[in-house]
Design an enzyme around this catalytic site. Sequence first.
Site, PDB file in Angstrom:
ATOM      1  N   LYS A   1     -48.569  -8.343  22.258  1.00 47.48           N
ATOM      2  CA  LYS A   1     -47.494  -7.360  22.064  1.00 47.48           C
ATOM      3  C   LYS A   1     -47.060  -7.272  20.592  1.00 47.48           C
ATOM      4  CE  LYS A   1     -47.216  -6.226  26.415  1.00 47.48           C
ATOM      5  NZ  LYS A   1     -48.451  -6.810  26.908  1.00 47.48           N
TER       6      LYS A   1
HETATM    7  N1  T4K Z   1     -45.717  -4.933  32.301  1.00 43.93           N
HETATM    8  C1  T4K Z   1     -46.585  -4.268  31.527  1.00 43.93           C
HETATM    9  C2  T4K Z   1     -46.482  -2.797  31.411  1.00 43.93           C
HETATM   10  C3  T4K Z   1     -47.553  -4.995  30.807  1.00 43.93           C
HETATM   11  O1  T4K Z   1     -48.444  -4.342  30.021  1.00 43.93           O
HETATM   12  C4  T4K Z   1     -47.592  -6.391  30.917  1.00 43.93           C
HETATM   13  C5  T4K Z   1     -48.590  -7.157  30.211  1.00 43.93           C
HETATM   14  C6  T4K Z   1     -46.632  -7.027  31.729  1.00 43.93           C
HETATM   15  C7  T4K Z   1     -45.716  -6.254  32.406  1.00 43.93           C
HETATM   16  C8  T4K Z   1     -46.596  -8.519  31.869  1.00 43.93           C
HETATM   17  O2  T4K Z   1     -46.257  -9.148  30.631  1.00 43.93           O
HETATM   18  P1  T4K Z   1     -46.502 -10.744  30.465  1.00 43.93           P
HETATM   19  O3  T4K Z   1     -46.097 -11.431  31.741  1.00 43.93           O
HETATM   20  O4  T4K Z   1     -47.955 -10.948  30.093  1.00 43.93           O
HETATM   21  O5  T4K Z   1     -45.561 -11.136  29.327  1.00 43.93           O
HETATM   22  C9  T4K Z   1     -53.119  -8.297  28.322  1.00 43.93           C
HETATM   23  C10 T4K Z   1     -51.917  -9.213  28.351  1.00 43.93           C
HETATM   24  O6  T4K Z   1     -52.230 -10.498  28.895  1.00 43.93           O
HETATM   25  C11 T4K Z   1     -50.749  -8.657  29.090  1.00 43.93           C
HETATM   26  O7  T4K Z   1     -49.605  -9.344  28.615  1.00 43.93           O
HETATM   27  C12 T4K Z   1     -50.575  -7.176  28.805  1.00 43.93           C
HETATM   28  N2  T4K Z   1     -49.508  -6.587  29.557  1.00 43.93           N
HETATM   29  C13 T4K Z   1     -51.849  -6.431  29.102  1.00 43.93           C
HETATM   30  C14 T4K Z   1     -51.724  -4.958  28.861  1.00 43.93           C
HETATM   31  O8  T4K Z   1     -52.857  -6.939  28.249  1.00 43.93           O
HETATM   32  P2  T4K Z   1     -55.568  -8.653  29.060  1.00 43.93           P
HETATM   33  O9  T4K Z   1     -56.139  -9.301  30.251  1.00 43.93           O
HETATM   34  O10 T4K Z   1     -56.084  -7.337  28.676  1.00 43.93           O
HETATM   35  O11 T4K Z   1     -55.593  -9.627  27.793  1.00 43.93           O
HETATM   36  P3  T4K Z   1     -56.811 -10.221  26.999  1.00 43.93           P
HETATM   37  O12 T4K Z   1     -56.719 -11.694  27.062  1.00 43.93           O
HETATM   38  O13 T4K Z   1     -58.079  -9.584  27.435  1.00 43.93           O
HETATM   39  O14 T4K Z   1     -56.469  -9.808  25.507  1.00 43.93           O
HETATM   40  C15 T4K Z   1     -56.782  -8.543  24.959  1.00 43.93           C
HETATM   41  C16 T4K Z   1     -57.304  -8.775  23.551  1.00 43.93           C
HETATM   42  O15 T4K Z   1     -56.278  -9.307  22.744  1.00 43.93           O
HETATM   43  C17 T4K Z   1     -58.449  -9.753  23.452  1.00 43.93           C
HETATM   44  O16 T4K Z   1     -59.663  -9.069  23.542  1.00 43.93           O
HETATM   45  C18 T4K Z   1     -58.276 -10.358  22.069  1.00 43.93           C
HETATM   46  C19 T4K Z   1     -56.805 -10.246  21.799  1.00 43.93           C
HETATM   47  N3  T4K Z   1     -56.099 -11.512  21.970  1.00 43.93           N
HETATM   48  C20 T4K Z   1     -55.574 -11.867  23.163  1.00 43.93           C
HETATM   49  C21 T4K Z   1     -54.904 -13.050  23.306  1.00 43.93           C
HETATM   50  C22 T4K Z   1     -54.331 -13.465  24.650  1.00 43.93           C
HETATM   51  C23 T4K Z   1     -55.984 -12.342  20.867  1.00 43.93           C
HETATM   52  O17 T4K Z   1     -56.477 -12.024  19.774  1.00 43.93           O
HETATM   53  N4  T4K Z   1     -55.300 -13.518  20.993  1.00 43.93           N
HETATM   54  C24 T4K Z   1     -54.749 -13.914  22.183  1.00 43.93           C
HETATM   55  O18 T4K Z   1     -54.112 -14.989  22.257  1.00 43.93           O
HETATM   56  O19 T4K Z   1     -54.002  -8.565  29.348  1.00 43.93           O
END
Ligand code: T4K
Length: 368
Positions: free
Chosen positions: A185
């Site tokens: 975020k």
């Molecule tokens: N409501 C809405 C509308 C939301 O979009 C979200 C979360 C929530 C509620 C819930 O919020 P939280 O409970 O998580 O606070 C990601 C996030 O995990 C998620 O928080 C987010 N929305 C969602 C839209 O995206 P993924 O599965 O796509 O994440 P991930 O791990 O594939 O990461 C995407 C890219 O970000 C990676 O390719 C590389 C980069 N990245 C990611 C992480 C975790 C980094 O560079 N470093 C990192 O530590 O869900």
Amino acid sequence: MKKENIFVTRPTLPPLEEFVPYLQQIWDNKILTNGGPFHQQLEKELCKYLGVEHICLFTNCTIALVTALQALRINGEVITTPYSFVATSHSLLWNGIKPIFVDIDPITLNLDPAKIEAAITPQTTAIMPVHCYGHPCDVEAIQKIADNYNLKVIYDAAHAFGVQTQTGSLLNYGDLSVLSFHATKVFNTFEGGAIVCHDAKTKQRIDHLKNFGFVDEVTVVAAGINGKMSEINAAMGLLQLKDIDSALQKRKVVDAMYRQLLQGISGISCLQNTGEKTANYAYFPILLSQDYPFSRDELYQKMHDAGIYVRRYFYPLISEFPMYRGMPSAAFANLKVAHQTANSVICLPIYPELEMQDIERIVNLIRG
Ligand code: T4K
């Protein structure tokens, strides 16, 4: 020469040495959690920065959403959008509430107020819209419906940190707004979240709920949960807050660059900023139409093959996942705009450190 991979986002991190004094303080006073000094300070500073009255920090946005519903004693049916991250609807299921999906507006991609009324039943108790990609919902229209039918409004504002409308913070609309401070975020505390509320009594109830329902050592007033943000995360938040304006400014530059370079590419359109006075540039979605020579999934694959890890937020729709798809409101005919959008969207990389040459590389691939 092998080009570096580019991800949809990269977290902004302060210089490591600037974090050490915060750690030292935690090590010295040995308060690690349960509303310690950094937690209290971050709540104060966020209220000031965001322009809101009360804020309750959480361990993440999902637990905060679950707690927000508990705080307002929501039950029965809640009207929500299928075009979001699963956490939005999952928070309803965790409370035994039935999500009722309503289609989205084709311009804002947020819950379409014109379609809400038809979905209201005697069981409806609340509306849970999402400010998708940080773009404001039609908050006035939603409030009018809520007032007419005596419904609560809980905004999933996971994407909406720092967004301002003509009247001030977007987070001041509705009964509660719920933020995410996840690594992906615009403002991150590694993991984290918060509920914004408008009066001290509601803050007190939420603070009890996020601490097992404890009021004092011997009094438990509700079946609360452990949703507290730890001191390490709160300290990170304080440090991140120092540079947030510069991070948002850099995102604005990336957004403007994309808009300029993508102009004139047939079949590609960018989402317009409509209701906000100050945007946060959290995401950069593009929509592909029939005029584009490749399908959305072909472009997605082509970009991944080139090491550009774009994402299809939000495909599949929440209503397509097994725990939702049998519900009458999840029927395709009810959610045509959401389906069309989910099948044509790609979110391009956007983060403060994204360089000009990376943006050009991304746009050149799209241009083909
Ligand atoms: N409501 C809405 C509308 C939301 O979009 C979200 C979360 C929530 C509620 C819930 O919020 P939280 O409970 O998580 O606070 C990601 C996030 O995990 C998620 O928080 C987010 N929305 C969602 C839209 O995206 P993924 O599965 O796509 O994440 P991930 O791990 O594939 O990461 C995407 C890219 O970000 C990676 O390719 C590389 C980069 N990245 C990611 C992480 C975790 C980094 O560079 N470093 C990192 O530590 O869900």
